[in-house]
Scaffold this motif. Structure first.
Motif, PDB file in Angstrom:
ATOM      1  N   ILE A  58     125.872  44.289  22.964  1.00 49.51           N
ATOM      2  CA  ILE A  58     125.265  43.049  23.470  1.00 49.51           C
ATOM      3  C   ILE A  58     124.740  43.307  24.881  1.00 49.51           C
ATOM      4  O   ILE A  58     125.520  43.505  25.824  1.00 49.51           O
ATOM      5  CB  ILE A  58     126.289  41.902  23.488  1.00 49.51           C
ATOM      6  N   ALA A  59     123.435  43.321  25.010  1.00 50.29           N
ATOM      7  CA  ALA A  59     122.806  43.573  26.309  1.00 50.29           C
ATOM      8  C   ALA A  59     122.695  42.281  27.106  1.00 50.29           C
ATOM      9  O   ALA A  59     122.788  41.171  26.571  1.00 50.29           O
ATOM     10  CB  ALA A  59     121.421  44.180  26.095  1.00 50.29           C
ATOM     11  N   ASP A  60     122.475  42.430  28.422  1.00 50.07           N
ATOM     12  CA  ASP A  60     122.356  41.265  29.302  1.00 50.07           C
ATOM     13  C   ASP A  60     121.283  40.304  28.808  1.00 50.07           C
ATOM     14  O   ASP A  60     121.475  39.075  28.808  1.00 50.07           O
ATOM     15  CB  ASP A  60     122.025  41.707  30.730  1.00 50.07           C
ATOM     16  N   GLY A  61     120.158  40.851  28.365  1.00 54.15           N
ATOM     17  CA  GLY A  61     119.041  40.011  27.960  1.00 54.15           C
ATOM     18  C   GLY A  61     119.273  39.239  26.680  1.00 54.15           C
ATOM     19  O   GLY A  61     118.508  38.330  26.348  1.00 54.15           O
ATOM     20  N   GLU A  62     120.320  39.587  25.926  1.00 53.88           N
ATOM     21  CA  GLU A  62     120.598  38.891  24.672  1.00 53.88           C
ATOM     22  C   GLU A  62     121.407  37.608  24.888  1.00 53.88           C
ATOM     23  O   GLU A  62     121.460  36.746  24.021  1.00 53.88           O
ATOM     24  CB  GLU A  62     121.358  39.823  23.724  1.00 53.88           C
ATOM     25  N   LEU A  63     122.039  37.479  26.047  1.00 60.96           N
ATOM     26  CA  LEU A  63     122.887  36.322  26.311  1.00 60.96           C
ATOM     27  C   LEU A  63     122.065  35.032  26.323  1.00 60.96           C
ATOM     28  O   LEU A  63     120.964  34.987  26.878  1.00 60.96           O
ATOM     29  CB  LEU A  63     123.613  36.486  27.638  1.00 60.96           C
ATOM     30  N   THR A  64     122.602  33.999  25.710  1.00 63.07           N
ATOM     31  CA  THR A  64     121.925  32.709  25.675  1.00 63.07           C
ATOM     32  C   THR A  64     121.877  32.110  27.082  1.00 63.07           C
ATOM     33  O   THR A  64     122.929  31.976  27.731  1.00 63.07           O
ATOM     34  CB  THR A  64     122.663  31.749  24.727  1.00 63.07           C
TER      35      THR A  64
END
Length: 656
Positions: free
Chosen positions: A503-509
């Motif tokens: 889970i990359a930073d950019g995937e976080l909601t």
């Protein structure tokens, strides 16, 4: 196409087939006292865990699957477990004899009775894409007045349900639903539809009814649930580690299920009164006479500060200080370790034992440290952890001790370097790493007898690497073989077998995030300042990806959440240093950055950050502390996953 699951009974000297359903066995009340005598104290050989592949239709050989070589004992049946009080024996080193016990247990219908180790539940073995049906028949005594005024007071010890710990399945209906109650004299069938994309790995099952969970699990109501994988990696998808861990003939590496349990049985001054004083020895340890029967009927046997002073021992597959047999020098084995206990941390180590050592001389827990220092004199063997909580690592973690907290699983590749006897040790632990909150000294868990084979030459990592590379050469598909071998040669990387993408930073909601704070204050066991209230739930939105912050204000607690696993992002010690990085030296967290888990120890003063995706399933389930008497007393919270409303929110229950 759905298929029924295999069902394997592992207690005893060999795997025992289920007989046809309807076999004449006693199903009501208390099982009769066994006619046979207790086993010899020298006959404590732990059973080999035979993992049996399912009987499969011919179509399952297609779709690029690599079939593992068939093993004997295949059974095509849906398990039916009868819950009842069962009489049996547990070895007591202090007296060098077996104590008689009567405990709640799962009894597999049709399985031969086994007075030696009746308190280890059968092992369920299945595969991705299958349907597992488990029928529970609760034949315990009715309790008509078991509802307390406070739901967080332990209660209803004869009511139950079932939790498939770690499975990625629905939490609703008759799937992994721990919010239902199965009363005495009621039968209920659970059905787990395991996704075709479910990771292969080591999971387990146990009761999970709020108020009775700890008492039933401590009675031995726990079993392994193994998902076998036959999917090799492809150029566009990861595969199952099982397809790599294979011998030249196609069979799986020798596997051992190691079910660690803490059965806190006690004998009372008045056997008919579960609240009467526990019978004790002069040193304060719990005593049972030859005519006494040990039971678990009261939470004064399970609470804080009870396990160590009790003098009881952590068992392995129902045995106290057993002997593993069948190991061969130089041969790679897979140890599937499951911490199914509730009150003690286990720091697992393997050390060469002096030839003249006599484990039968160990009579008290206090004598273990001295005995180990005199007789377990070799250097600790190297362990290679390939998975935690059933989820394969990106790289094998190399260490000499594996710390298991309640609820943890650890898949280790072990190679015993030469023939001889080896000690299986629960090593020293500082207070901060123990669920008891007190430092733990070394204890002997068992021994391993290793026969002559091919002695290990050179470094253990090089030895293991050469065998895994040879397996990849033989069994990996041509279009991924070079990549798998290159990874193995680069520090035993297992990138081709990862169960979930990072889970990359950019995937976080955006705007998301959750916090969990454990605390004990004013006699209350709490999550985020509140004791458990079944009418309240934390709402989450299907499809979101969030980071969770985990802390504890009082003591240390294993955090567990159902359904969706999580990935360790970072773990900060009280000074703000990330101790999840490899080489940090922290006994709990060294090398955990990036690994996937479903249970994680939250040490007091530390701040843990984990990330998770809310995938596939809606419905209500729970998060809680896996010190199960803490959960029973309120350290739990409901979680509700809702459908998104298309506008950044969620659609609640009801018709709108």
């Amino acid at each position: 196409m759905r298929h029924r699951t295999s069902f394997v009974v592992v207690p005893g000297s060999r795997a025992m087939r289920l007989r046809a359903l309807g076999l004449a066995v006693a199903m009501l009340g208390v099982a009769p006292v066994q006619a046979q005598e207790a086993p010899s104290v020298k006959d404590r050989v732990v059973s080999d865990p035979v993992l049996v592949p399912m009987q499969r239709a011919a179509t399952r050989a297609s779709a690029g699957r690599l079939q593992l070589a068939a093993q004997p004992g295949e059974v095509d049946a849906n398990p039916r477990l009868v819950i009842r009080l069962t009489n049996g024996f547990i070895f007591n080193p202090a007296t060098q004899r077996y104590d008689k016990v009567r405990l709640r247990s799962y009894v597999a219908e049709g399985a031969p009775s086994n007075a030696f180790t009746p308190f280890v539940a059968p092992t369920i073995v299945t595969r991705p894409g299958d349907t597992v049906r488990v029928s529970l028949d609760n034949q315990l005594k009715p309790e008509p007045d078991c509802k307390p005024s406070n739901i967080n007071t332990p209660h209803c010890f004869n009511s139950t349900n079932l939790h498939s710990h770690g499975l990625w399945v629905s939490p609703s209906g008759n799937s992994d639903n721990v919010l239902i109650t199965i009363r005495p004299k009621v039968a209920f069938e659970y059905e787990y539809n395991i996704p075709a994309t479910h990771p292969a790995g080591t999971f387990w099952y146990h009761p999970h009814l709020h108020g009775s969970t700890a008492l039933q699990v401590s009675s031995g109501m726990a079993g392994a649930l193994i998902i076998r994988g036959e999917r090799p990696p492809t150029p566009v998808a990861t595969g199952d580690i099982d397809t790599l861990l294979r011998n030249d003939d196609g069979s799986a590496y020798r596997e051992r299920i190691v079910l660690l349990q803490q059965v806190a049985y006690a004998c009372r001054e008045n056997p008919d009164a579960p609240t009467s004083p526990i019978r004790k020895n002069p040193d304060g340890t719990w005593a049972c006479g030859e005519n006494d029967i040990g039971t678990i009927e009261n939470y004064d046997q399970l609470g804080f500060g009870t396990w160590g002073p009790s003098g009881r021992y952590t068992s392995i597959n129902g045995q106290i200080m057993p002997r593993f047999t069948g190991a061969v020098a130089g041969r790679v084995e897979r140890w599937r370790n499951i911490h199914a206990g509730i009150r003690d941390s286990v720091n697992l180590q393997f050390v060469r034992m002096r030839p003249s050592a006599n484990p039968l001389s160990l009579r008290t827990l206090k004598s273990h440290a001295k005995w180990i220092a005199q007789n377990c004199t070799g250097e600790p063997l190297t362990q290679f952890e390939i998975a935690s909580d059933g989820l394969t690592h990106a790289k094998a973690i190399q260490r000499t001790a594996t710390l298991l907290q309640p609820g943890y699983r650890s898949d280790l590749l072990m190679v015993f370097p030469e023939a001889g006897e080896y000690c299986v040790i629960d090593g020293n632990l500082p207070a901060a790493s123990s669920v008891s909150g007190e430092p733990e000294s070394r204890r002997l868990l068992g021994t391993v007898a290793v026969g002559a084979g091919e002695p290990v030459k050179g470094e253990p990592q090089d030895w293991l690497q050469s065998r895994l590379v040879a397996s990849a050469e033989r069994w990996m598909p041509d279009d991924v073989k070079a990549r798998v071998i290159a990874d193995l040669n680069d520090g035993l990387q297992l990138q081709a077998f990862l169960p979930h993408p990072t889970i990359a930073d950019g995937e976080l909601t955006p705007g998301g995030g959750q916090s969990v704070e454990f605390n004990i204050a004013g006699g209350k066991f709490m999550v985020n300042g509140e004791a458990y209230d079944p009418a309240q739930a934390r709402d989450l939105v299907l499809g979101n990806v969030e980071e969770w912050k985990l802390t504890s204000l009082a003591g240390s607690h294993p955090f567990h959440i159902h359904v969706n696993p999580f990935q360790v992002s970072r773990i900060l010690d009280p000074k703000g240093v990330d101790v999840s990085v490899p080489g940090s030296g922290d006994p709990d967290y060294d090398g955990t950055k990036g690994i996937w888990k479903d249970t994680l120890f939250v040490k007091g003063g530390y701040t843990l950050y984990v990330r998770t995706r809310y995938q596939r399933y809606i419905g209500e389930y729970v998060l809680h502390c896996h010190i199960l008497d803490h959960e029973d007393q309120g350290m739990m919270q409901n979680v509700r996953v809702l459908l998104p409303d298309g506008q950044g929110g969620a659609v609640g229950n009801g018709h709108h």
